[in-house]
Scaffold this motif. Structure first.
Motif, short mmCIF file in Angstrom:
data_model
loop_
_atom_site.label_atom_id
_atom_site.label_comp_id
_atom_site.label_asym_id
_atom_site.label_seq_id
_atom_site.Cartn_x
_atom_site.Cartn_y
_atom_site.Cartn_z
N GLU A 40 54.95 -21.15 -29.62
CA GLU A 40 54.76 -21.79 -30.92
C GLU A 40 56.08 -22.04 -31.64
N LYS A 44 57.35 -25.68 -32.81
CA LYS A 44 57.60 -26.02 -34.21
C LYS A 44 59.03 -26.51 -34.42
N HIS A 67 53.32 -32.89 -31.01
CA HIS A 67 52.16 -32.90 -31.91
C HIS A 67 50.94 -32.38 -31.15
N MET A 70 51.03 -28.70 -30.71
CA MET A 70 50.71 -27.94 -31.92
C MET A 70 49.21 -27.70 -32.04
N ALA A 71 48.41 -28.53 -31.43
CA ALA A 71 46.96 -28.31 -31.46
C ALA A 71 46.62 -26.96 -30.86
N HIS A 73 48.46 -24.34 -30.99
CA HIS A 73 48.99 -23.27 -31.84
C HIS A 73 48.27 -23.17 -33.19
N SER A 74 47.37 -24.07 -33.46
CA SER A 74 46.65 -24.05 -34.73
C SER A 74 45.31 -23.34 -34.56
N GLY A 75 44.94 -22.56 -35.56
CA GLY A 75 43.65 -21.86 -35.51
C GLY A 75 42.52 -22.67 -36.11
N ASN A 76 42.86 -23.63 -36.93
CA ASN A 76 41.87 -24.44 -37.62
C ASN A 76 41.41 -25.57 -36.70
N LYS A 79 42.47 -29.06 -37.85
CA LYS A 79 43.90 -29.29 -37.65
C LYS A 79 44.19 -29.50 -36.16
N LYS A 80 43.54 -28.71 -35.32
CA LYS A 80 43.72 -28.87 -33.87
C LYS A 80 43.43 -30.31 -33.45
N TYR A 83 46.05 -32.78 -34.93
CA TYR A 83 47.31 -32.77 -34.17
C TYR A 83 47.15 -33.54 -32.86
#
Length: 168
Positions: A40, A44, A67, A70-71, A73-76, A79-80, A83
């Motif tokens: 991550e 970033k 980008h 990052m999906a 690495h995102s918990g939401n 947002k996943k 991204y």
């Protein structure tokens, strides 16, 4: 007065050097491409630099890839998906504008080859494999060509016969 001018001139040089020193290090971004989805902090760091400084099709292609990374690495979940879709659209736009760009096709192949099928982004794997097999050798930058070849070889996407053509 002369000392003031010299100090001002030196200050400008330091500012310009600092400003440009913080730009993109495309060699590092390429090298870390294989770990961006796992690490991550690396993801970033490169995404921030790419969002600020990317100004070529290849740099924008890596920005799109990071980008998508990052999906992971995102918990939401929203947002996943955001991204991922944003990165996918960015990458497809770059490839549409630069269909003969070897590195953009490499980025797309690597992403499509490894992402889960349920994301519905696997439609160009065969096309990109053939394109890279027929065009990788045309890259002028030997270090980039070697990096891409070694990654593809290690990914086991190609048969030994195809690797022979890929590595010519």
């Amino acid at each position: 007065m002369r000392a003031t001018c010299i100090c001002f001139f030196m200050f400008q040089i330091v500012c310009i050097t600092t400003l440009f020193g913080q730009g993109l290090k495309i060699a590092d971004i390429r090298k870390d491409f294989k770990v961006g989805h796992k690490d991550e902090e690396t993801c970033k760091k490169h995404l921030e630099a790419l969002e600020k400084y990317a100004d070529s099709p290849v740099e924008r292609g890596y920005e799109a890839a990071y980008h998508m990374f990052m999906a992971k690495h995102s918990g939401n979940p929203f947002k996943k998906m955001g991204y991922f879709k944003n990165g996918k659209n960015m990458l497809e736009k770059e490839i549409a504008s630069n269909p003969s760009n070897v590195e953009l096709r490499y980025i797309r192949l690597c992403i499509q080859y490894y992402i889960p099928s349920y994301l519905g982004y696997k439609g160009h794997i065969d096309e990109d494999k053939v394109f890279l097999r027929d065009n990788l050798y045309k890259l002028n930058d030997k270090s980039t060509k070697d990096l891409l070849y070694n990654y593809l070889k290690g990914a086991k996407m190609y048969t030994n016969e195809e690797l022979g053509l890929l590595g010519r």
